[in-house]
Design a protein around this motif. Structure first.
Motif, PDB file in Angstrom:
ATOM      1  N   ASP A   1       0.821  -1.207   0.000  1.00 13.24           N
ATOM      2  CA  ASP A   1       0.000   0.000   0.000  1.00 13.24           C
ATOM      3  C   ASP A   1       0.858   1.260   0.000  1.00 13.24           C
ATOM      4  O   ASP A   1       0.548   2.250  -0.677  1.00 13.24           O
ATOM      5  CB  ASP A   1      -0.942   0.011   1.203  1.00 13.24           C
ATOM      6  CG  ASP A   1      -2.054  -1.036   1.079  1.00 13.24           C
ATOM      7  OD1 ASP A   1      -2.016  -1.811   0.106  1.00 13.24           O
ATOM      8  OD2 ASP A   1      -2.925  -1.092   1.954  1.00 13.24           O
ATOM      9  N   GLU A   2       1.953   1.221   0.761  1.00 10.03           N
ATOM     10  CA  GLU A   2       2.840   2.384   0.817  1.00 10.03           C
ATOM     11  C   GLU A   2       3.489   2.638  -0.537  1.00 10.03           C
ATOM     12  O   GLU A   2       3.576   3.778  -0.995  1.00 10.03           O
ATOM     13  CB  GLU A   2       3.914   2.156   1.881  1.00 10.03           C
ATOM     14  CG  GLU A   2       4.819   3.368   2.113  1.00 10.03           C
ATOM     15  CD  GLU A   2       5.873   3.124   3.178  1.00 10.03           C
ATOM     16  OE1 GLU A   2       6.597   4.072   3.523  1.00 10.03           O
ATOM     17  OE2 GLU A   2       5.983   1.970   3.658  1.00 10.03           O
TER      18      GLU A   2
ATOM     19  N   LYS B   1       0.804   3.942  -3.043  1.00  9.45           N
ATOM     20  CA  LYS B   1       0.486   5.340  -2.750  1.00  9.45           C
ATOM     21  C   LYS B   1       1.598   6.263  -3.218  1.00  9.45           C
ATOM     22  O   LYS B   1       1.352   7.324  -3.798  1.00  9.45           O
ATOM     23  CB  LYS B   1       0.249   5.514  -1.246  1.00  9.45           C
ATOM     24  CG  LYS B   1      -0.169   6.914  -0.840  1.00  9.45           C
ATOM     25  CD  LYS B   1      -0.505   6.962   0.643  1.00  9.45           C
ATOM     26  CE  LYS B   1      -0.971   8.365   1.055  1.00  9.45           C
ATOM     27  NZ  LYS B   1      -1.357   8.396   2.496  1.00  9.45           N
ATOM     28  N   HIS B   2       2.849   5.850  -2.983  1.00  8.71           N
ATOM     29  CA  HIS B   2       4.002   6.673  -3.385  1.00  8.71           C
ATOM     30  C   HIS B   2       4.055   6.806  -4.905  1.00  8.71           C
ATOM     31  O   HIS B   2       4.300   7.897  -5.438  1.00  8.71           O
ATOM     32  CB  HIS B   2       5.280   6.037  -2.853  1.00  8.71           C
ATOM     33  CG  HIS B   2       6.518   6.838  -3.123  1.00  8.71           C
ATOM     34  ND1 HIS B   2       6.736   8.088  -2.578  1.00  8.71           N
ATOM     35  CD2 HIS B   2       7.601   6.577  -3.895  1.00  8.71           C
ATOM     36  CE1 HIS B   2       7.893   8.557  -2.984  1.00  8.71           C
ATOM     37  NE2 HIS B   2       8.442   7.661  -3.792  1.00  8.71           N
TER      38      HIS B   2
ATOM     39  N   ARG C   1       1.245   9.047  -6.171  1.00  9.61           N
ATOM     40  CA  ARG C   1       1.444  10.465  -5.833  1.00  9.61           C
ATOM     41  C   ARG C   1       2.240  11.188  -6.925  1.00  9.61           C
ATOM     42  O   ARG C   1       2.058  12.385  -7.145  1.00  9.61           O
ATOM     43  CB  ARG C   1       2.185  10.569  -4.496  1.00  9.61           C
ATOM     44  CG  ARG C   1       2.342  12.016  -4.009  1.00  9.61           C
ATOM     45  CD  ARG C   1       3.107  12.081  -2.704  1.00  9.61           C
ATOM     46  NE  ARG C   1       2.397  11.402  -1.631  1.00  9.61           N
ATOM     47  CZ  ARG C   1       2.866  10.384  -0.948  1.00  9.61           C
ATOM     48  NH1 ARG C   1       4.061   9.880  -1.234  1.00  9.61           N
ATOM     49  NH2 ARG C   1       2.166   9.838   0.018  1.00  9.61           N
TER      50      ARG C   1
ATOM     51  N   CYS D   1      -1.562   2.774 -12.494  1.00 11.11           N
ATOM     52  CA  CYS D   1      -1.719   2.573 -11.050  1.00 11.11           C
ATOM     53  C   CYS D   1      -3.096   1.995 -10.735  1.00 11.11           C
ATOM     54  O   CYS D   1      -3.225   1.061  -9.933  1.00 11.11           O
ATOM     55  CB  CYS D   1      -1.526   3.891 -10.299  1.00 11.11           C
ATOM     56  SG  CYS D   1       0.169   4.508 -10.256  1.00 11.11           S
TER      57      CYS D   1
ATOM     58  N   ARG E   1      -8.927   4.001  -1.695  1.00 11.22           N
ATOM     59  CA  ARG E   1      -8.638   5.076  -0.737  1.00 11.22           C
ATOM     60  C   ARG E   1      -7.153   5.435  -0.760  1.00 11.22           C
ATOM     61  O   ARG E   1      -6.786   6.612  -0.681  1.00 11.22           O
ATOM     62  CB  ARG E   1      -9.065   4.634   0.663  1.00 11.22           C
ATOM     63  CG  ARG E   1      -8.642   5.586   1.779  1.00 11.22           C
ATOM     64  CD  ARG E   1      -9.203   6.987   1.572  1.00 11.22           C
ATOM     65  NE  ARG E   1     -10.631   7.027   1.630  1.00 11.22           N
ATOM     66  CZ  ARG E   1     -11.331   7.160   2.752  1.00 11.22           C
ATOM     67  NH1 ARG E   1     -10.708   7.258   3.905  1.00 11.22           N
ATOM     68  NH2 ARG E   1     -12.644   7.196   2.706  1.00 11.22           N
ATOM     69  N   VAL E   2      -6.290   4.432  -0.876  1.00 10.62           N
ATOM     70  CA  VAL E   2      -4.845   4.693  -0.951  1.00 10.62           C
ATOM     71  C   VAL E   2      -4.535   5.607  -2.129  1.00 10.62           C
ATOM     72  O   VAL E   2      -3.806   6.599  -2.009  1.00 10.62           O
ATOM     73  CB  VAL E   2      -4.067   3.359  -1.084  1.00 10.62           C
ATOM     74  CG1 VAL E   2      -2.622   3.618  -1.497  1.00 10.62           C
ATOM     75  CG2 VAL E   2      -4.097   2.600   0.231  1.00 10.62           C
ATOM     76  N   LEU E   3      -5.095   5.287  -3.293  1.00 12.24           N
ATOM     77  CA  LEU E   3      -4.835   6.094  -4.485  1.00 12.24           C
ATOM     78  C   LEU E   3      -5.461   7.482  -4.372  1.00 12.24           C
ATOM     79  O   LEU E   3      -4.859   8.490  -4.777  1.00 12.24           O
ATOM     80  CB  LEU E   3      -5.367   5.383  -5.727  1.00 12.24           C
ATOM     81  CG  LEU E   3      -4.680   4.059  -6.095  1.00 12.24           C
ATOM     82  CD1 LEU E   3      -5.290   3.485  -7.359  1.00 12.24           C
ATOM     83  CD2 LEU E   3      -3.189   4.263  -6.281  1.00 12.24           C
TER      84      LEU E   3
ATOM     85  N   ASP F   1      -6.067   9.176  -1.623  1.00 11.81           N
ATOM     86  CA  ASP F   1      -5.260   9.949  -0.683  1.00 11.81           C
ATOM     87  C   ASP F   1      -3.965  10.430  -1.328  1.00 11.81           C
ATOM     88  O   ASP F   1      -3.495  11.543  -1.059  1.00 11.81           O
ATOM     89  CB  ASP F   1      -4.928   9.107   0.552  1.00 11.81           C
ATOM     90  CG  ASP F   1      -6.149   8.866   1.439  1.00 11.81           C
ATOM     91  OD1 ASP F   1      -7.173   9.554   1.236  1.00 11.81           O
ATOM     92  OD2 ASP F   1      -6.078   7.994   2.316  1.00 11.81           O
ATOM     93  N   SER F   2      -3.388   9.590  -2.186  1.00  9.58           N
ATOM     94  CA  SER F   2      -2.124   9.964  -2.816  1.00  9.58           C
ATOM     95  C   SER F   2      -2.276  11.179  -3.721  1.00  9.58           C
ATOM     96  O   SER F   2      -1.332  11.932  -3.935  1.00  9.58           O
ATOM     97  CB  SER F   2      -1.576   8.789  -3.636  1.00  9.58           C
ATOM     98  OG  SER F   2      -2.312   8.621  -4.847  1.00  9.58           O
ATOM     99  N   GLN F   3      -3.462  11.376  -4.261  1.00  6.18           N
ATOM    100  CA  GLN F   3      -3.716  12.489  -5.167  1.00  6.18           C
ATOM    101  C   GLN F   3      -4.295  13.706  -4.450  1.00  6.18           C
ATOM    102  O   GLN F   3      -4.603  14.717  -5.093  1.00  6.18           O
ATOM    103  CB  GLN F   3      -4.691  12.051  -6.265  1.00  6.18           C
ATOM    104  CG  GLN F   3      -4.159  10.944  -7.159  1.00  6.18           C
ATOM    105  CD  GLN F   3      -3.099  11.442  -8.113  1.00  6.18           C
ATOM    106  OE1 GLN F   3      -3.290  12.427  -8.814  1.00  6.18           O
ATOM    107  NE2 GLN F   3      -1.948  10.775  -8.125  1.00  6.18           N
TER     108      GLN F   3
END
Length: 357
Positions: A177-178, A181-182, A185, A195, A214-216, A218-220
């Motif tokens: 997940d990390e 997300k990175h 971003r 992605c 949600r991960v994606l 949040d990254s944006q």
């Protein structure tokens, strides 16, 4: 004459290592340590002299002469961990893209139980990637766990492709997940599409899909009215699918009631799934350590497949499995046990699938 004496002290192997290092530093501070002396010291037989010279090499600002660079490269192959660490630090500062293969190869040979040296190599490689040209071959090397860890420290769009390739090959990576997300971003246009497509492929569990969405998102830093189209399309797809599923449940499936022999309820408890996400499961432990009993459903028409998550133990972990805790599917008419599942003897929940077609 004074300078000649300091040079003699630095280069005389009969002098103590500490004295030779002090002499070298004196020459460095006075601007009189020439390139040939520094290269010679970086290849010295005394590890103390060698480490001190390599650290001075890492402080060079101008173009590094080939003999000095060669001495740092050779030091990476040393059998002395102190020398190797100092050499890696220096190459991270004064090296170039061509040094990446050497550093990756050396990192692969480092003892997994030496986190300090491993991290030293990762930091050195990260520094090389920070200054690498966008079209360099350095971005196209095979993606492994070390590569992925290094990419987490980079804020450059060039790293996105490599991270996605790593996740495609390692969909259950502990830092999945990390990493996703990175990558997201720093992804734009087609790379953000990649992605999203990768996130869809990582799991067939709907709860995990919402988690990755949600991960994606949040990254944006997505907000109402500013959600990128690929994410909005995927969110719409997931929500529509869930609404369709609930509609089918409401029209085609009776709600199954559960009961226990003493009319008490098993409370919900948060458990971790194998992928790292959390889920709420009914848990007998909520009735107390001494509780024994069962939770039984009303009869129902079985679908083609039954899936559920199961966590917990069967006796103490160090003792044989007594198999007293179990989940059974029983034919309501004949009483025949059709399927049985036992706890995985782990607090991490595992998914159980029964073919009931």
């Amino acid at each position: 004459h004074d300078n000649a004496e300091v040079v003699r002290l630095m280069t005389d192997p009969g002098e103590s290592g500490y004295g030779r290092v002090a002499a070298m530093q004196a020459l460095w501070c006075s601007g009189k340590l020439d390139d040939s002396l520094l290269a010679q010291a970086a290849s010295d037989s005394d590890a103390r002299v060698r480490v001190a010279a390599l650290r001075l090499i890492g402080e060079l600002d101008d173009t590094v002469p080939p003999p000095i660079h060669a001495a740092a490269v050779e030091a990476v192959r040393s059998s002395d961990a102190r020398v190797v660490q100092a050499a890696a630090e220096s190459l991270g500062r004064i090296g170039g893209e061509n040094d990446a293969d050497l550093l990756f190869a050396a990192l692969a040979e480092v003892d997994p139980n030496d986190p300090v040296l491993r991290q030293t190599f990762r930091i050195a490689l990260r520094e090389l990637y920070r200054t690498a040209l966008p079209g360099s071959e350095i971005w196209n090397r095979p993606a492994d766990a070390d590569f992925a860890a290094i990419m987490l420290g980079l804020d450059r769009p060039e790293m996105v492709s490599g991270v996605l390739l790593y996740l495609e090959a390692h969909p259950q990576a502990p830092d999945r997940d990390e990493l996703l997300k990175h990558a997201a971003r720093h992804a734009t246009g087609p790379m953000l599409d990649r992605c999203v497509e990768l996130a869809k492929q990582l799991t067939d569990d709907r709860d995990v899909e919402f988690q990755l969405l949600r991960v994606l998102t949040d990254s944006q830093n997505a907000r109402r009215g500013s959600v990128p189209a690929p994410l909005l399309d995927w969110a719409t797809e997931l929500v529509t699918s869930e609404l369709d599923r609930f509609e089918r449940l409401a029209t085609d499936t009776a709600v199954v009631a559960w009961s226990s022999g003493d009319a008490g309820l098993w409370p919900l408890r948060s458990r971790q799934l194998a992928g790292g996400q959390s889920v709420s499961l009914v848990d007998s432990i909520g009735r107390g350590e001494a509780y024994t009993g069962e939770m039984v459903s009303d009869p129902f028409a079985a679908p083609d497949e039954i899936r559920f998550s199961l966590a917990g133990h069967n006796g103490f972990p160090q003792e044989p499995d007594h198999r007293k805790n179990q989940v059974r599917l029983i034919d309501a008419h004949s009483g025949e046990v059709l399927h049985t599942a036992y706890p995985p003897r782990n607090v991490v929940a595992q998914q159980i699938r029964w073919d009931t077609s």
